[in-house]
Motif scaffolding. Structure first.
Motif, PDB file in Angstrom:
ATOM      1  N   ARG A   1       0.850  -1.190   0.000  1.00 43.77           N
ATOM      2  CA  ARG A   1       0.000   0.000   0.000  1.00 43.77           C
ATOM      3  C   ARG A   1       0.885   1.239   0.000  1.00 43.77           C
ATOM      4  NH1 ARG A   1      -4.244   1.959   4.639  1.00 43.77           N
ATOM      5  NH2 ARG A   1      -4.799   3.884   3.577  1.00 43.77           N
TER       6      ARG A   1
ATOM      7  N   ASP B   1      -3.174   5.726  -1.100  1.00 41.20           N
ATOM      8  CA  ASP B   1      -4.437   5.096  -1.474  1.00 41.20           C
ATOM      9  C   ASP B   1      -4.308   4.243  -2.736  1.00 41.20           C
ATOM     10  OD1 ASP B   1      -4.118   7.155  -3.257  1.00 41.20           O
ATOM     11  OD2 ASP B   1      -6.050   8.103  -2.856  1.00 41.20           O
TER      12      ASP B   1
ATOM     13  N   LEU C   1      -2.739   0.527  -4.215  1.00 44.60           N
ATOM     14  CA  LEU C   1      -2.171  -0.788  -3.939  1.00 44.60           C
ATOM     15  C   LEU C   1      -1.288  -1.182  -5.103  1.00 44.60           C
ATOM     16  CD1 LEU C   1      -5.345  -2.645  -2.595  1.00 44.60           C
ATOM     17  CD2 LEU C   1      -3.514  -1.564  -1.265  1.00 44.60           C
TER      18      LEU C   1
ATOM     19  N   ALA D   1      -8.721   1.691  -1.167  1.00 41.99           N
ATOM     20  CA  ALA D   1      -7.821   2.026  -2.274  1.00 41.99           C
ATOM     21  C   ALA D   1      -8.610   2.659  -3.419  1.00 41.99           C
ATOM     22  CB  ALA D   1      -7.107   0.774  -2.762  1.00 41.99           C
TER      23      ALA D   1
END
Length: 136
Positions: free
Chosen positions: A13, A16, A18, A47
């Protein structure tokens, strides 16, 4: 405790976004586990973007292509944008030869460009002492 199978693929991460990748060919079980794990992380981490680096994939087949398309659709329904980055030329040629279109899948030449599409910008760091001189 009800443990879900893990796809064995790290999902990092960055704010926001991935970031993950596909290292090898996926079979049915690992594809399902990867999709389940990534979609769970989208909601848990809230995300807004996902970067999937496929630069280590030497070959791609219709199953992997379909998995990427389905994952992109699921992510979009959850409010996240997916960028697939790092497709090697032989992989893209194979997709064209097989007549497979990655409908709905956004691609980028490499991870850096993919992150830029997701709103990340590379910042240049000044050499030590240069920052102080620039402020003077």
């Amino acid at each position: 405790m009800n443990a879900r199978p893990s796809a064995g693929v790290p999902i990092l991460r960055l704010g926001d976004v991935l970031v993950t990748g596909l290292l090898d060919q996926l079979d049915d079980n690992s594809a399902r586990a990867f999709t389940d794990e990534l979609t769970s992380r989208i909601t848990a981490d809230e995300a807004r973007g996902i970067l999937i680096d496929i630069s280590r994939l030497q070959i791609i087949d219709s199953f992997v292509a379909r998995t990427l398309m389905e994952l992109t659709t699921v992510a979009r329904l959850l409010g996240a944008r997916v960028v697939v980055a790092g497709m090697l030329p032989p992989v893209s040629i194979t997709l064209v030869e097989l007549g497979i279109e990655l409908t709905g899948v956004e691609t980028a030449l490499n991870a850096e460009r993919g992150m830029a599409l997701l709103g990340w910008q590379q910042t240049r760091q000044l050499p030590k002492g240069a920052a102080r001189a620039a402020l003077s």
